[in-house]
Design an enzyme around this catalytic site. Structure first.
Site, PDB file in Angstrom:
ATOM      1  N   ILE A  32       6.335  -3.740   3.472  1.00 18.31           N
ATOM      2  CA  ILE A  32       7.565  -4.316   3.322  1.00 18.31           C
ATOM      3  C   ILE A  32       8.852  -3.342   3.724  1.00 18.31           C
ATOM      4  CG2 ILE A  32       8.832  -3.720   0.292  1.00 18.31           C
ATOM      5  CD1 ILE A  32       8.844  -7.005   0.382  1.00 18.31           C
ATOM      6  N   ASN A  87      -1.581   7.428  -1.318  1.00 18.41           N
ATOM      7  CA  ASN A  87      -1.016   8.340  -2.022  1.00 18.41           C
ATOM      8  C   ASN A  87      -1.747   8.125  -4.121  1.00 18.41           C
ATOM      9  OD1 ASN A  87       0.970   8.915  -1.191  1.00 18.41           O
ATOM     10  ND2 ASN A  87       1.769   7.909  -1.094  1.00 18.41           N
ATOM     11  N   GLY A  93       4.196  10.071  -5.261  1.00 21.12           N
ATOM     12  CA  GLY A  93       4.483   9.241  -4.077  1.00 21.12           C
ATOM     13  C   GLY A  93       4.070   7.646  -4.258  1.00 21.12           C
ATOM     14  N   GLN A  94       2.958   7.850  -5.374  1.00 20.35           N
ATOM     15  CA  GLN A  94       2.057   6.451  -5.447  1.00 20.35           C
ATOM     16  C   GLN A  94       3.011   5.481  -6.438  1.00 20.35           C
ATOM     17  OE1 GLN A  94      -1.430   5.439  -7.587  1.00 20.35           O
ATOM     18  NE2 GLN A  94      -1.456   3.599  -7.240  1.00 20.35           N
ATOM     19  N   HIS A 100      -4.255   1.539  -2.078  1.00 21.05           N
ATOM     20  CA  HIS A 100      -3.628   0.930  -1.073  1.00 21.05           C
ATOM     21  C   HIS A 100      -4.262   1.884   0.173  1.00 21.05           C
ATOM     22  CE1 HIS A 100      -0.345   1.925  -3.533  1.00 21.05           C
ATOM     23  NE2 HIS A 100       0.518   2.146  -1.907  1.00 21.05           N
TER      24      HIS A 100
END
Ligand code: AMP
Length: 114
Positions: A32, A87, A93-94, A100
């Site tokens: 997104i 990540n 940064g997750q 994923h």
């Protein structure tokens, strides 16, 4: 399925997404907030919090995610150059705690990634 998980809700159709592919094991959709001209995510249907939560039972599943991701990269025009990112943990940064695989391409990629 974890009822509080954003990506579980995307898989079940409760939250819309721009789907690219799905089968009995994996699901892929466009990010997104893309960080490259082409940026999509490949996720397993199974809810796994992240790379550090993988069990030995998941090894085949992760291999399939990579194989499907590479095929989708090729089919979407970035087969010759794409970056794969997982990540793990907020410090890395997750932000969504359903594992994923990011696939990014369509521009030069730099190293170190920062
Ligand atoms: P990470 O920061 O590694 O946990 O990656 C999570 C990714 O999910 C980010 O790149 C977000 O832009 C993306 N994302 C968050 N919500 C959605 C959504 N509803 N549909 C598609 N991608 C999303």
């Amino acid at each position: 399925m974890d009822p509080n998980c954003l990506f579980c809700k995307i898989i079940s159709g409760h939250i819309p997404c721009k789907k690219i592919y799905e089968d009995e094991d994996v699901f892929a959709f466009w990010d997104i907030a893309p960080q490259a001209p082409k940026h999509f995510l490949v996720i397993p249907r199974k809810h796994i919090a992240g790379p550090a939560a993988l069990g030995s039972d998941d090894e085949q599943l992760i291999g399939k995610m990579m194989r499907v991701g590479a095929r989708l990269a090729r089919e979407n025009g970035i087969g010759d150059g794409f970056r794969v990112v997982f990540n793990n943990g907020a410090e890395a940064g997750q932000s969504v705690f359903h594992i994923h695989m990011h696939i990014l391409g369509g521009r030069p990629m730099h190293w170190p990634p920062g």
